[in-house]
Design an enzyme around this catalytic site. Structure first.
Site, mmCIF file in Angstrom:
data_model
loop_
_atom_site.group_PDB
_atom_site.id
_atom_site.type_symbol
_atom_site.label_atom_id
_atom_site.label_comp_id
_atom_site.label_asym_id
_atom_site.label_seq_id
_atom_site.Cartn_x
_atom_site.Cartn_y
_atom_site.Cartn_z
ATOM 1 N N ARG A 131 0.828 -1.207 0.000
ATOM 2 C CA ARG A 131 0.000 0.000 0.000
ATOM 3 C C ARG A 131 0.865 1.262 0.000
ATOM 4 N NH1 ARG A 131 -2.258 0.871 3.912
ATOM 5 N NH2 ARG A 131 -4.300 1.753 3.486
ATOM 6 N N GLN A 145 -7.692 17.708 -4.171
ATOM 7 C CA GLN A 145 -9.154 17.593 -4.053
ATOM 8 C C GLN A 145 -9.674 18.172 -2.739
ATOM 9 O OE1 GLN A 145 -10.122 13.592 -5.402
ATOM 10 N NE2 GLN A 145 -9.673 14.178 -7.504
ATOM 11 N N ASP A 192 -13.726 -3.886 6.284
ATOM 12 C CA ASP A 192 -13.032 -4.808 7.189
ATOM 13 C C ASP A 192 -13.982 -5.286 8.285
ATOM 14 O OD1 ASP A 192 -10.350 -4.128 5.955
ATOM 15 O OD2 ASP A 192 -11.001 -2.172 6.673
ATOM 16 N N HIS A 220 -6.639 0.823 7.701
ATOM 17 C CA HIS A 220 -7.183 -0.095 6.684
ATOM 18 C C HIS A 220 -5.988 -0.703 5.939
ATOM 19 C CE1 HIS A 220 -9.457 -1.936 3.517
ATOM 20 N NE2 HIS A 220 -8.775 -1.259 2.621
#
Ligand SMILES: NC(=O)c1ccc[n+]([C@@H]2O[C@H](COP(=O)([O-])OP(=O)(O)OC[C@H]3O[C@@H](n4cnc5c(N)ncnc54)[C@H](O)[C@@H]3O)[C@@H](O)[C@H]2O)c1
Ligand SMILES: O=C(O)C[C@H](O)C(=O)O
Length: 364
Positions: A131, A145, A192, A220
Protein backbone atom coordinates in the site's frame (compact mmCIF):
# COMPACT_ATOMS: atom_id res chain seq x y z
CA UNK A 1 -84.45 -11.90 9.28
CA UNK A 2 -82.12 -10.56 11.99
CA UNK A 3 -79.22 -12.24 10.22
CA UNK A 4 -79.97 -10.51 6.95
CA UNK A 5 -80.14 -7.09 8.64
CA UNK A 6 -76.87 -7.75 10.43
CA UNK A 7 -75.22 -8.83 7.17
CA UNK A 8 -76.48 -5.69 5.44
CA UNK A 9 -75.13 -3.52 8.27
CA UNK A 10 -71.72 -5.21 8.17
CA UNK A 11 -71.53 -4.80 4.37
CA UNK A 12 -72.39 -1.10 4.60
CA UNK A 13 -69.81 -0.62 7.36
CA UNK A 14 -67.14 -2.39 5.31
CA UNK A 15 -68.02 -0.30 2.25
CA UNK A 16 -67.76 2.96 4.23
CA UNK A 17 -64.45 1.83 5.78
CA UNK A 18 -62.97 0.97 2.36
CA UNK A 19 -64.13 4.32 0.98
CA UNK A 20 -62.62 6.24 3.89
CA UNK A 21 -59.36 4.30 3.57
CA UNK A 22 -59.13 5.21 -0.12
CA UNK A 23 -59.77 8.90 0.64
CA UNK A 24 -57.12 8.95 3.41
CA UNK A 25 -54.56 7.23 1.13
CA UNK A 26 -55.29 9.69 -1.66
CA UNK A 27 -54.93 12.71 0.65
CA UNK A 28 -51.69 11.26 2.08
CA UNK A 29 -50.14 10.98 -1.38
CA UNK A 30 -50.92 14.69 -1.91
CA UNK A 31 -49.43 15.65 1.46
CA UNK A 32 -46.43 13.37 1.09
CA UNK A 33 -44.17 15.88 -0.65
CA UNK A 34 -40.93 14.39 -1.98
CA UNK A 35 -37.75 15.19 -0.02
CA UNK A 36 -35.24 17.62 -1.51
CA UNK A 37 -32.50 15.73 -3.40
CA UNK A 38 -29.14 15.20 -1.71
CA UNK A 39 -26.10 15.70 -3.95
CA UNK A 40 -23.56 12.86 -3.76
CA UNK A 41 -20.12 13.08 -5.32
CA UNK A 42 -18.30 9.92 -6.37
CA UNK A 43 -14.73 10.47 -7.51
CA UNK A 44 -13.08 7.80 -9.65
CA UNK A 45 -16.58 7.04 -10.86
CA UNK A 46 -15.41 5.37 -14.08
CA UNK A 47 -13.45 2.81 -12.08
CA UNK A 48 -14.52 -0.51 -10.61
CA UNK A 49 -15.91 0.69 -7.29
CA UNK A 50 -17.46 3.67 -9.03
CA UNK A 51 -19.32 1.39 -11.43
CA UNK A 52 -20.59 -0.71 -8.54
CA UNK A 53 -21.56 2.13 -6.22
CA UNK A 54 -23.44 4.55 -8.45
CA UNK A 55 -26.42 2.23 -9.03
CA UNK A 56 -26.50 1.44 -5.30
CA UNK A 57 -26.72 5.15 -4.49
CA UNK A 58 -29.35 5.72 -7.18
CA UNK A 59 -31.44 2.86 -5.76
CA UNK A 60 -31.43 4.31 -2.25
CA UNK A 61 -28.95 1.88 -0.64
CA UNK A 62 -26.91 4.79 0.72
CA UNK A 63 -29.44 7.38 1.87
CA UNK A 64 -32.73 5.53 2.01
CA UNK A 65 -35.49 4.42 -0.32
CA UNK A 66 -37.34 7.74 0.02
CA UNK A 67 -34.35 10.04 -0.53
CA UNK A 68 -33.93 11.49 -4.03
CA UNK A 69 -30.31 12.01 -5.09
CA UNK A 70 -28.27 13.96 -7.62
CA UNK A 71 -25.06 12.20 -8.62
CA UNK A 72 -21.86 14.07 -9.39
CA UNK A 73 -19.25 11.81 -10.95
CA UNK A 74 -15.62 12.85 -11.32
CA UNK A 75 -12.82 11.10 -13.14
CA UNK A 76 -9.68 12.12 -15.02
CA UNK A 77 -9.34 12.93 -18.72
CA UNK A 78 -8.14 9.43 -19.85
CA UNK A 79 -11.33 7.97 -18.32
CA UNK A 80 -13.66 10.64 -19.73
CA UNK A 81 -15.20 8.37 -22.39
CA UNK A 82 -15.80 5.55 -19.93
CA UNK A 83 -17.37 8.06 -17.54
CA UNK A 84 -19.72 9.17 -20.31
CA UNK A 85 -20.72 5.54 -20.72
CA UNK A 86 -21.52 5.24 -17.00
CA UNK A 87 -23.70 8.35 -17.29
CA UNK A 88 -25.54 6.83 -20.27
CA UNK A 89 -26.20 3.66 -18.28
CA UNK A 90 -27.52 5.64 -15.31
CA UNK A 91 -29.95 7.46 -17.61
CA UNK A 92 -30.96 4.14 -19.22
CA UNK A 93 -31.63 2.55 -15.84
CA UNK A 94 -34.38 5.15 -15.20
CA UNK A 95 -33.89 5.12 -11.42
CA UNK A 96 -36.89 6.89 -9.88
CA UNK A 97 -34.78 8.45 -7.09
CA UNK A 98 -32.16 9.86 -9.46
CA UNK A 99 -32.89 13.54 -10.10
CA UNK A 100 -29.75 14.51 -11.97
CA UNK A 101 -26.35 13.26 -13.11
CA UNK A 102 -23.21 15.30 -13.69
CA UNK A 103 -20.25 13.49 -15.26
CA UNK A 104 -17.15 15.63 -15.42
CA UNK A 105 -13.37 15.78 -15.34
CA UNK A 106 -13.49 19.21 -13.70
CA UNK A 107 -13.01 18.97 -9.93
CA UNK A 108 -14.68 22.33 -9.31
CA UNK A 109 -17.83 21.35 -11.20
CA UNK A 110 -17.83 17.95 -9.47
CA UNK A 111 -17.49 19.38 -5.96
CA UNK A 112 -19.96 22.24 -6.30
CA UNK A 113 -22.79 21.97 -3.79
CA UNK A 114 -22.11 18.37 -2.76
CA UNK A 115 -23.56 17.14 0.53
CA UNK A 116 -21.79 13.76 0.58
CA UNK A 117 -18.41 13.11 -1.03
CA UNK A 118 -17.31 9.53 -1.62
CA UNK A 119 -13.65 9.74 -2.58
CA UNK A 120 -12.81 6.61 -4.57
CA UNK A 121 -10.58 8.16 -7.20
CA UNK A 122 -6.95 7.28 -7.06
CA UNK A 123 -4.34 4.81 -8.08
CA UNK A 124 -5.27 1.26 -7.00
CA UNK A 125 -2.89 -1.29 -5.57
CA UNK A 126 -1.98 -4.00 -8.07
CA UNK A 127 -0.88 -7.56 -7.29
CA UNK A 128 2.46 -7.58 -5.48
CA UNK A 129 2.34 -3.89 -4.59
CA UNK A 130 2.44 -2.72 -0.99
CA UNK A 131 0.00 0.00 0.00
CA UNK A 132 2.93 2.30 0.68
CA UNK A 133 3.88 2.06 -3.01
CA UNK A 134 0.71 3.87 -3.98
CA UNK A 135 1.16 6.55 -1.33
CA UNK A 136 2.97 9.17 -3.35
CA UNK A 137 0.54 8.83 -6.26
CA UNK A 138 -2.44 9.36 -4.01
CA UNK A 139 -1.45 12.01 -1.48
CA UNK A 140 -1.00 14.67 -4.14
CA UNK A 141 -4.46 13.84 -5.56
CA UNK A 142 -5.98 14.21 -2.07
CA UNK A 143 -4.23 17.48 -1.40
CA UNK A 144 -5.67 18.98 -4.61
CA UNK A 145 -9.15 17.59 -4.05
CA UNK A 146 -9.19 18.88 -0.47
CA UNK A 147 -9.07 22.45 -1.80
CA UNK A 148 -11.82 21.82 -4.36
CA UNK A 149 -14.10 20.38 -1.68
CA UNK A 150 -13.30 23.10 0.81
CA UNK A 151 -14.13 25.86 -1.65
CA UNK A 152 -17.12 24.40 -3.47
CA UNK A 153 -18.91 21.70 -1.45
CA UNK A 154 -21.85 22.41 0.87
CA UNK A 155 -20.60 23.74 4.21
CA UNK A 156 -21.82 20.61 6.05
CA UNK A 157 -20.49 18.16 3.46
CA UNK A 158 -19.68 14.71 4.87
CA UNK A 159 -16.59 13.09 3.32
CA UNK A 160 -15.79 9.39 3.09
CA UNK A 161 -12.36 8.46 1.72
CA UNK A 162 -12.20 4.99 0.16
CA UNK A 163 -9.06 5.21 -1.99
CA UNK A 164 -5.92 3.77 -0.46
CA UNK A 165 -4.07 4.45 1.69
CA UNK A 166 -7.52 5.40 2.96
CA UNK A 167 -6.65 6.65 6.49
CA UNK A 168 -3.71 8.71 5.30
CA UNK A 169 -5.52 10.11 2.24
CA UNK A 170 -8.30 11.21 4.62
CA UNK A 171 -5.73 12.81 6.91
CA UNK A 172 -4.16 14.70 3.99
CA UNK A 173 -7.64 15.81 2.89
CA UNK A 174 -8.35 17.02 6.42
CA UNK A 175 -5.08 18.90 6.73
CA UNK A 176 -5.50 20.66 3.38
CA UNK A 177 -9.17 21.51 3.89
CA UNK A 178 -8.95 23.19 7.30
CA UNK A 179 -12.38 24.77 7.07
CA UNK A 180 -14.14 21.39 6.75
CA UNK A 181 -14.90 20.28 10.34
CA UNK A 182 -12.69 17.31 11.26
CA UNK A 183 -15.83 15.41 12.34
CA UNK A 184 -16.92 15.47 8.68
CA UNK A 185 -13.88 13.65 7.31
CA UNK A 186 -13.77 9.87 7.64
CA UNK A 187 -12.30 6.84 5.91
CA UNK A 188 -13.65 3.41 5.07
CA UNK A 189 -12.93 0.52 7.44
CA UNK A 190 -16.50 -0.75 7.26
CA UNK A 191 -15.42 -3.26 4.64
CA UNK A 192 -13.03 -4.81 7.19
CA UNK A 193 -15.80 -4.69 9.81
CA UNK A 194 -18.17 -6.49 7.44
CA UNK A 195 -15.46 -9.02 6.57
CA UNK A 196 -15.04 -9.79 10.29
CA UNK A 197 -18.81 -10.29 10.66
CA UNK A 198 -18.72 -12.56 7.60
CA UNK A 199 -15.89 -14.73 8.97
CA UNK A 200 -17.70 -15.26 12.28
CA UNK A 201 -20.96 -16.09 10.55
CA UNK A 202 -19.21 -18.65 8.33
CA UNK A 203 -17.31 -20.22 11.22
CA UNK A 204 -20.33 -20.92 13.43
CA UNK A 205 -22.96 -21.08 10.72
CA UNK A 206 -25.16 -18.22 11.91
CA UNK A 207 -26.77 -15.45 9.91
CA UNK A 208 -24.38 -12.54 9.43
CA UNK A 209 -27.22 -10.20 10.44
CA UNK A 210 -27.21 -11.85 13.89
CA UNK A 211 -23.55 -10.98 14.54
CA UNK A 212 -22.69 -7.51 15.83
CA UNK A 213 -20.19 -5.28 17.60
CA UNK A 214 -16.92 -6.50 16.16
CA UNK A 215 -14.34 -3.70 16.05
CA UNK A 216 -11.71 -2.78 13.50
CA UNK A 217 -9.02 -0.75 15.23
CA UNK A 218 -6.51 1.34 13.32
CA UNK A 219 -5.41 1.34 9.74
CA UNK A 220 -7.18 -0.10 6.68
CA UNK A 221 -4.13 -2.26 6.06
CA UNK A 222 -2.65 -5.56 7.12
CA UNK A 223 -1.85 -4.12 10.58
CA UNK A 224 -5.52 -3.44 11.38
CA UNK A 225 -6.75 -5.21 14.50
CA UNK A 226 -10.09 -7.01 14.10
CA UNK A 227 -11.30 -7.40 17.70
CA UNK A 228 -14.10 -9.78 18.72
CA UNK A 229 -13.84 -9.28 22.48
CA UNK A 230 -17.12 -7.35 22.67
CA UNK A 231 -18.89 -9.00 19.73
CA UNK A 232 -22.09 -10.96 20.21
CA UNK A 233 -24.40 -13.27 18.28
CA UNK A 234 -28.19 -13.18 18.59
CA UNK A 235 -29.45 -16.60 19.64
CA UNK A 236 -32.86 -17.89 20.74
CA UNK A 237 -31.68 -17.50 24.35
CA UNK A 238 -30.43 -13.90 23.95
CA UNK A 239 -27.17 -12.33 22.80
CA UNK A 240 -24.12 -14.55 23.43
CA UNK A 241 -20.44 -13.51 23.31
CA UNK A 242 -18.69 -14.54 20.10
CA UNK A 243 -15.72 -15.90 22.11
CA UNK A 244 -18.04 -18.20 24.06
CA UNK A 245 -19.83 -19.50 20.95
CA UNK A 246 -16.69 -20.02 18.90
CA UNK A 247 -14.84 -21.50 21.89
CA UNK A 248 -11.53 -21.52 20.02
CA UNK A 249 -9.25 -18.69 21.15
CA UNK A 250 -6.42 -20.13 19.10
CA UNK A 251 -8.46 -19.57 15.89
CA UNK A 252 -9.78 -16.18 17.01
CA UNK A 253 -6.36 -14.84 18.00
CA UNK A 254 -4.59 -16.06 14.89
CA UNK A 255 -6.32 -17.28 11.72
CA UNK A 256 -9.39 -15.07 12.13
CA UNK A 257 -7.25 -11.94 12.51
CA UNK A 258 -4.95 -12.68 9.60
CA UNK A 259 -7.83 -13.68 7.32
CA UNK A 260 -9.53 -10.32 7.87
CA UNK A 261 -6.23 -8.41 7.64
CA UNK A 262 -5.28 -10.15 4.39
CA UNK A 263 -8.71 -10.34 2.76
CA UNK A 264 -8.08 -7.41 0.41
CA UNK A 265 -4.85 -9.03 -0.83
CA UNK A 266 -6.61 -12.42 -1.21
CA UNK A 267 -9.26 -10.80 -3.41
CA UNK A 268 -6.63 -9.08 -5.53
CA UNK A 269 -4.89 -12.45 -5.95
CA UNK A 270 -8.12 -14.15 -6.98
CA UNK A 271 -9.62 -11.43 -9.18
CA UNK A 272 -6.46 -9.68 -10.31
CA UNK A 273 -8.41 -6.60 -9.28
CA UNK A 274 -9.14 -5.16 -5.87
CA UNK A 275 -12.50 -5.70 -4.17
CA UNK A 276 -15.26 -3.63 -5.72
CA UNK A 277 -18.78 -4.83 -4.98
CA UNK A 278 -18.06 -5.38 -1.28
CA UNK A 279 -16.20 -2.06 -1.08
CA UNK A 280 -19.09 -0.22 -2.73
CA UNK A 281 -21.60 -1.90 -0.45
CA UNK A 282 -19.52 -1.09 2.64
CA UNK A 283 -19.25 2.56 1.56
CA UNK A 284 -23.06 2.69 1.34
CA UNK A 285 -23.30 1.09 4.82
CA UNK A 286 -20.82 3.64 6.21
CA UNK A 287 -22.67 6.70 4.90
CA UNK A 288 -26.14 5.28 5.64
CA UNK A 289 -25.31 4.62 9.29
CA UNK A 290 -23.53 7.97 9.64
CA UNK A 291 -26.49 9.92 8.23
CA UNK A 292 -29.42 7.81 9.43
CA UNK A 293 -27.92 6.42 12.65
CA UNK A 294 -26.70 3.06 13.96
CA UNK A 295 -29.33 0.66 15.37
CA UNK A 296 -29.71 0.82 19.17
CA UNK A 297 -27.09 -1.32 20.92
CA UNK A 298 -24.99 -1.70 17.77
CA UNK A 299 -21.77 0.01 16.84
CA UNK A 300 -19.84 0.05 13.58
CA UNK A 301 -16.21 0.77 12.68
CA UNK A 302 -15.24 4.04 11.02
CA UNK A 303 -11.89 5.68 10.38
CA UNK A 304 -12.19 9.00 12.22
CA UNK A 305 -9.94 11.72 13.57
CA UNK A 306 -8.53 10.51 16.86
CA UNK A 307 -9.35 12.59 19.94
CA UNK A 308 -7.00 10.54 22.13
CA UNK A 309 -9.63 7.91 23.04
CA UNK A 310 -8.13 4.55 24.06
CA UNK A 311 -4.69 6.17 24.20
CA UNK A 312 -4.50 6.63 20.43
CA UNK A 313 -2.50 9.71 19.62
CA UNK A 314 -4.57 12.63 18.29
CA UNK A 315 -3.63 13.67 14.77
CA UNK A 316 -4.29 10.31 13.12
CA UNK A 317 -7.31 9.02 11.24
CA UNK A 318 -7.78 5.75 13.11
CA UNK A 319 -10.59 3.22 12.98
CA UNK A 320 -12.68 3.10 16.17
CA UNK A 321 -16.02 1.63 17.18
CA UNK A 322 -18.59 4.41 16.76
CA UNK A 323 -22.26 5.04 17.37
CA UNK A 324 -24.06 7.41 15.02
CA UNK A 325 -27.06 9.56 15.78
CA UNK A 326 -28.60 12.51 13.96
CA UNK A 327 -25.78 12.70 11.45
CA UNK A 328 -22.96 12.61 14.02
CA UNK A 329 -20.62 9.82 15.05
CA UNK A 330 -19.15 9.38 18.51
CA UNK A 331 -16.48 6.94 19.63
CA UNK A 332 -17.84 4.19 21.90
CA UNK A 333 -16.21 4.77 25.27
CA UNK A 334 -15.28 2.57 28.21
CA UNK A 335 -14.56 -0.74 26.46
CA UNK A 336 -12.12 -2.95 28.38
CA UNK A 337 -8.86 -3.44 26.49
CA UNK A 338 -6.70 -6.43 27.39
CA UNK A 339 -2.94 -6.66 26.91
CA UNK A 340 -3.21 -8.61 23.62
CA UNK A 341 -5.50 -5.93 22.15
CA UNK A 342 -3.37 -3.07 23.48
CA UNK A 343 -0.31 -4.31 21.62
CA UNK A 344 -2.21 -4.74 18.37
CA UNK A 345 -3.92 -1.34 18.67
CA UNK A 346 -0.56 0.34 19.26
CA UNK A 347 1.13 -1.50 16.37
CA UNK A 348 -1.42 -0.25 13.86
CA UNK A 349 -1.18 3.28 15.33
CA UNK A 350 2.59 3.14 14.84
CA UNK A 351 2.10 2.21 11.18
CA UNK A 352 -0.26 5.18 10.76
CA UNK A 353 2.34 7.54 12.26
CA UNK A 354 4.92 6.19 9.80
CA UNK A 355 2.46 6.58 6.90
CA UNK A 356 1.77 10.14 8.00
CA UNK A 357 5.43 11.11 7.87
CA UNK A 358 5.91 9.26 4.57
CA UNK A 359 2.90 11.13 3.15
CA UNK A 360 4.37 14.47 4.19
CA UNK A 361 7.73 13.52 2.69
CA UNK A 362 5.94 12.75 -0.62
CA UNK A 363 4.37 16.20 -0.58
CA UNK A 364 7.68 18.03 -0.24
N1 LIG B 1 -10.93 1.36 1.92
C1 LIG B 1 -11.31 0.23 1.38
O1 LIG B 1 -11.92 -0.61 2.04
C2 LIG B 1 -11.01 -0.08 -0.07
C3 LIG B 1 -11.49 -1.26 -0.62
C4 LIG B 1 -11.23 -1.51 -1.97
C5 LIG B 1 -10.49 -0.63 -2.73
N2 LIG B 1 -10.02 0.50 -2.14
C6 LIG B 1 -9.28 1.49 -2.91
O2 LIG B 1 -10.22 2.27 -3.67
C7 LIG B 1 -9.57 2.86 -4.78
C8 LIG B 1 -10.35 2.64 -6.06
O3 LIG B 1 -10.39 1.29 -6.39
P1 LIG B 1 -10.95 0.80 -7.81
O4 LIG B 1 -10.83 -0.66 -7.81
O5 LIG B 1 -12.26 1.44 -8.08
O6 LIG B 1 -9.85 1.40 -8.77
P2 LIG B 1 -9.97 1.72 -10.33
O7 LIG B 1 -8.59 1.88 -10.85
O8 LIG B 1 -10.88 0.77 -10.99
O9 LIG B 1 -10.69 3.14 -10.30
C9 LIG B 1 -10.05 4.28 -9.85
C10 LIG B 1 -10.57 5.41 -10.69
O10 LIG B 1 -10.03 6.59 -10.16
C11 LIG B 1 -9.75 7.41 -11.26
N3 LIG B 1 -8.83 8.47 -10.87
C12 LIG B 1 -7.47 8.45 -10.83
N4 LIG B 1 -7.02 9.64 -10.44
C13 LIG B 1 -8.10 10.41 -10.21
C14 LIG B 1 -8.27 11.76 -9.80
N5 LIG B 1 -7.20 12.53 -9.55
N6 LIG B 1 -9.52 12.23 -9.67
C15 LIG B 1 -10.59 11.47 -9.95
N7 LIG B 1 -10.49 10.20 -10.35
C16 LIG B 1 -9.25 9.67 -10.47
C17 LIG B 1 -9.20 6.47 -12.31
O11 LIG B 1 -9.23 7.03 -13.61
C18 LIG B 1 -10.16 5.32 -12.15
O12 LIG B 1 -11.29 5.45 -12.98
C19 LIG B 1 -8.18 2.26 -4.79
O13 LIG B 1 -7.29 3.15 -4.16
C20 LIG B 1 -8.33 1.00 -3.95
O14 LIG B 1 -7.10 0.58 -3.42
C21 LIG B 1 -10.26 0.78 -0.83
O1 LIG C 1 -7.01 -2.14 -2.87
C1 LIG C 1 -6.51 -2.75 -1.89
O2 LIG C 1 -5.37 -2.57 -1.49
C2 LIG C 1 -7.35 -3.73 -1.16
C3 LIG C 1 -8.55 -3.07 -0.61
O3 LIG C 1 -8.22 -2.00 0.23
C4 LIG C 1 -9.38 -4.08 0.13
O4 LIG C 1 -9.34 -4.08 1.36
O5 LIG C 1 -10.04 -4.88 -0.54
Amino acid sequence: MDHIVLLQKVSVALFIFALLWKIVKHMWSFLNVEKEPVTVLVTGAAGQIGYAIVPMIARGAMLGADQPVILHMLDIEPAAEALKGVRMELIDAAFPLLKGVVATTDAVEACTGVNIAVMVGGFPRKEGMERKDVMSKNVSIYKAQASALEKHAASDCKVLVVANPANTNALILKEFAPSIPEKNITCLTRLDHNRALGQISERINVYVSDVKNVIIWGNHSSTQYPDVNHATVKTCSGDKPVRELIADDQWLNNEFITTVQQRGAAIIKARKLSSALSAASAACDHVRDWVLGTPKGTWVSMGVYSDGSYGIQPGLIYSFPVNCEKGNWSIVQGLKIDEFSRKKMDATATELMEEKSLAYSCLN
